[in-house]
Design a protein around this motif. Structure first.
Motif, mmCIF file in Angstrom:
data_model
loop_
_atom_site.group_PDB
_atom_site.id
_atom_site.type_symbol
_atom_site.label_atom_id
_atom_site.label_comp_id
_atom_site.label_asym_id
_atom_site.label_seq_id
_atom_site.Cartn_x
_atom_site.Cartn_y
_atom_site.Cartn_z
ATOM 1 N N ARG A 27 0.785 -1.306 0.064
ATOM 2 C CA ARG A 27 -0.110 -0.175 0.103
ATOM 3 C C ARG A 27 0.866 1.199 -0.043
ATOM 4 N NH1 ARG A 27 -5.147 -0.013 2.528
ATOM 5 N NH2 ARG A 27 -4.914 2.272 2.251
ATOM 6 N N ASN A 28 2.047 1.256 0.333
ATOM 7 C CA ASN A 28 3.057 2.660 0.617
ATOM 8 C C ASN A 28 3.490 2.564 -0.497
ATOM 9 O OD1 ASN A 28 1.964 2.944 3.282
ATOM 10 N ND2 ASN A 28 3.371 1.480 4.272
ATOM 11 N N LEU A 29 3.598 1.776 -1.628
ATOM 12 C CA LEU A 29 4.194 1.750 -2.853
ATOM 13 C C LEU A 29 3.646 3.287 -3.480
ATOM 14 C CD1 LEU A 29 6.732 0.353 -4.358
ATOM 15 C CD2 LEU A 29 4.766 -0.794 -5.842
ATOM 16 N N SER A 30 4.708 3.848 -3.977
ATOM 17 C CA SER A 30 4.285 5.181 -4.813
ATOM 18 C C SER A 30 4.158 4.829 -6.167
ATOM 19 C CB SER A 30 5.319 6.243 -4.732
ATOM 20 O OG SER A 30 6.337 5.995 -5.566
ATOM 21 N N PRO A 31 2.988 5.603 -6.736
ATOM 22 C CA PRO A 31 2.762 5.163 -8.358
ATOM 23 C C PRO A 31 4.033 5.388 -9.069
ATOM 24 C CG PRO A 31 1.060 6.771 -7.334
ATOM 25 C CD PRO A 31 2.096 6.751 -6.396
ATOM 26 N N ALA A 32 4.952 6.093 -8.658
ATOM 27 C CA ALA A 32 6.174 6.415 -9.581
ATOM 28 C C ALA A 32 7.048 5.115 -9.429
ATOM 29 C CB ALA A 32 7.008 7.525 -9.036
ATOM 30 N N LEU A 33 7.223 4.539 -8.140
ATOM 31 C CA LEU A 33 7.850 3.241 -8.176
ATOM 32 C C LEU A 33 7.161 2.309 -8.792
ATOM 33 C CD1 LEU A 33 9.315 3.502 -4.391
ATOM 34 C CD2 LEU A 33 10.561 3.687 -6.734
ATOM 35 N N ALA A 34 5.760 2.393 -8.597
ATOM 36 C CA ALA A 34 5.086 1.065 -9.256
ATOM 37 C C ALA A 34 4.883 1.231 -10.867
ATOM 38 C CB ALA A 34 3.779 1.259 -8.711
ATOM 39 N N SER A 35 5.286 2.086 -11.318
ATOM 40 C CA SER A 35 5.686 2.253 -12.660
ATOM 41 C C SER A 35 7.007 1.866 -13.424
ATOM 42 C CB SER A 35 5.584 3.911 -13.274
ATOM 43 O OG SER A 35 4.054 4.347 -12.925
ATOM 44 N N ASP A 36 7.996 1.215 -12.415
ATOM 45 C CA ASP A 36 9.288 1.049 -12.642
ATOM 46 C C ASP A 36 9.408 -0.447 -12.996
ATOM 47 O OD1 ASP A 36 11.884 0.546 -12.736
ATOM 48 O OD2 ASP A 36 12.377 2.146 -11.360
ATOM 49 N N GLU A 37 9.831 -0.609 -14.356
ATOM 50 C CA GLU A 37 10.030 -2.072 -15.040
ATOM 51 C C GLU A 37 11.015 -2.891 -13.977
ATOM 52 O OE1 GLU A 37 10.651 -3.923 -19.165
ATOM 53 O OE2 GLU A 37 11.487 -2.190 -18.758
ATOM 54 N N ARG A 38 11.638 -2.126 -13.714
ATOM 55 C CA ARG A 38 12.783 -2.942 -13.009
ATOM 56 C C ARG A 38 12.429 -3.639 -11.779
ATOM 57 N NH1 ARG A 38 17.142 1.550 -12.072
ATOM 58 N NH2 ARG A 38 15.044 2.634 -11.424
ATOM 59 N N LEU A 39 11.613 -2.984 -10.956
ATOM 60 C CA LEU A 39 10.990 -3.715 -9.839
ATOM 61 C C LEU A 39 10.323 -4.888 -10.150
ATOM 62 C CD1 LEU A 39 10.483 -3.437 -6.717
ATOM 63 C CD2 LEU A 39 8.380 -2.004 -7.280
ATOM 64 N N TRP A 40 9.052 -4.929 -10.913
ATOM 65 C CA TRP A 40 8.083 -5.839 -11.272
ATOM 66 C C TRP A 40 9.072 -7.125 -11.886
ATOM 67 C CZ3 TRP A 40 4.561 -5.215 -8.259
ATOM 68 C CH2 TRP A 40 3.778 -3.898 -8.079
ATOM 69 N N ALA A 41 10.017 -6.796 -12.810
ATOM 70 C CA ALA A 41 10.925 -7.698 -13.538
ATOM 71 C C ALA A 41 11.718 -8.503 -12.339
ATOM 72 C CB ALA A 41 11.690 -7.220 -14.562
ATOM 73 N N GLY A 42 12.139 -7.821 -11.359
ATOM 74 C CA GLY A 42 13.042 -8.232 -10.413
ATOM 75 C C GLY A 42 12.412 -9.219 -9.469
ATOM 76 N N MET A 43 10.982 -8.663 -9.034
ATOM 77 C CA MET A 43 10.166 -9.561 -8.239
ATOM 78 C C MET A 43 9.696 -10.803 -8.928
ATOM 79 S SD MET A 43 7.685 -6.360 -6.596
ATOM 80 C CE MET A 43 6.684 -7.609 -5.650
ATOM 81 N N LEU A 44 9.386 -10.659 -10.257
ATOM 82 C CA LEU A 44 9.042 -11.688 -10.784
ATOM 83 C C LEU A 44 10.196 -12.998 -10.930
ATOM 84 C CD1 LEU A 44 6.383 -10.349 -13.683
ATOM 85 C CD2 LEU A 44 5.772 -11.820 -11.709
ATOM 86 N N ILE A 45 11.124 -12.471 -11.449
ATOM 87 C CA ILE A 45 12.151 -13.568 -11.652
ATOM 88 C C ILE A 45 13.087 -14.089 -10.425
ATOM 89 C CG2 ILE A 45 14.371 -13.753 -12.717
ATOM 90 C CD1 ILE A 45 13.575 -11.880 -15.174
ATOM 91 N N CYS A 46 13.159 -13.240 -9.726
ATOM 92 C CA CYS A 46 13.754 -13.328 -8.233
ATOM 93 C C CYS A 46 13.200 -14.012 -7.158
ATOM 94 C CB CYS A 46 14.851 -12.353 -7.803
ATOM 95 S SG CYS A 46 15.881 -11.670 -9.198
ATOM 96 N N GLN A 47 11.822 -13.266 -7.054
ATOM 97 C CA GLN A 47 11.199 -13.668 -5.776
ATOM 98 C C GLN A 47 9.505 -14.408 -6.130
ATOM 99 O OE1 GLN A 47 11.182 -9.527 -4.512
ATOM 100 N NE2 GLN A 47 11.698 -10.250 -2.578
ATOM 101 N N LEU A 48 8.958 -14.154 -7.213
ATOM 102 C CA LEU A 48 7.853 -14.883 -7.480
ATOM 103 C C LEU A 48 7.818 -15.703 -8.660
ATOM 104 C CD1 LEU A 48 5.855 -11.666 -6.458
ATOM 105 C CD2 LEU A 48 5.955 -13.977 -5.247
ATOM 106 N N TRP A 49 9.003 -16.366 -8.786
ATOM 107 C CA TRP A 49 9.029 -17.219 -10.116
ATOM 108 C C TRP A 49 7.983 -18.205 -10.190
ATOM 109 C CZ3 TRP A 49 12.075 -17.170 -14.238
ATOM 110 C CH2 TRP A 49 12.410 -18.405 -15.025
#
Length: 249
Positions: free
Chosen positions: A77-99
């Motif tokens: 909930r505390n994630l800002s829209p700016a950070l939530a628009s960053d491809e690097r974050l979602w790609a990192g989570m998917l590949i490294c944490q939510l495979w």
């Protein structure tokens, strides 16, 4: 837990040298990616902290998508829209944490071997704005951000509705063009569709299509940001009445 993100070098290398990576997107584990990313120092732990969460993987996507919108949005909930628009974050989570999750939610696309489908499963390939609502993970957060209703005791009632069927395509419609910058626009449209459902109308994808077309149309002659949520609801209902018959809400 701290969220993981990838360096831009990692994302660029995968997109440019896809053939080198292709077969590993079907691996049961992400070990090969982790080893490679660590070797080149392409994997980073962010300062973004959240409580541990586990995404649902029900065989029915309508069920798991609904649950996962709430799970992910509540966790971040505390994630800002700016950070939530960053491809690097979602790609990192998917590949490294939510495979396991991406292998579940995009199994058909990953097993297809299609470069386009595989890259779309992990990265932003359609421009930032559209990709936020197309990526299988980021769209969960953005759906929560767009449709979380502080005015209703059931904060996720609009999410309940949109996840009943064709969620992935309907949220792209609701989020397009004028909607992203104004939650009231999206919630006003969802209020209208929800009321029509309560009055007995069968809701289909065509409701979202027509509502989206109409709101974007009047956006050319009306300052949408100046309209109240209730006014958006009324305007949308007038348009749907013209197509599907009168329902006073």
């Amino acid at each position: 837990m701290n969220l993981i993100y990838l360096s831009q070098e990692a994302i660029d290398d995968i997109k440019v040298n896809f053939k080198k990576y292709k077969k590993h997107f079907c691996d049961e584990s992400n070990d090969w990616f982790l080893e490679r990313f660590k070797k080149y120092e392409w994997i980073h732990e962010s300062k973004i902290e959240c409580k541990d969460f586990r995404l649902d993987m029900d065989e029915d996507y309508n069920i798991s998508d609904r649950k996962n919108v709430e799970i992910l949005y509540e966790a971040l909930r505390n994630l800002s829209p700016a950070l939530a628009s960053d491809e690097r974050l979602w790609a990192g989570m998917l590949i490294c944490q939510l495979w396991d999750f991406v292998r579940y939610r995009r199994k058909k696309e990953l097993d297809s071997g299609s470069e386009r489908d595989i890259l779309n499963s992990f990265f932003f390939m359609r421009g930032i704005k559209r990709s936020c609502f197309m990526n299988c993970l980021s769209r969960l957060w953005w759906t929560g951000y767009l449709l979380y209703d502080e005015q209703n005791s059931n904060h996720y009632h609009a999410v309940d509705l949109i996840c009943e069927s064709a969620y992935a395509s309907n949220i792209v419609l609701i989020s397009s063009n004028n909607f992203v910058s104004n939650k009231n626009l999206a919630l006003g449209v969802m209020d209208c569709i929800e009321h029509r459902k309560m009055l007995g109308e069968h809701i289909g994808r065509y409701h979202y299509v027509e509502a989206n077309k109409y709101i974007n149309c009047i956006g050319g002659v009306t300052l949408l940001d100046a309209l109240k949520r209730s006014e958006i609801c009324t305007l949308t209902n007038k348009r749907l009445n013209q197509i599907y018959g009168c329902m006073d809400i």
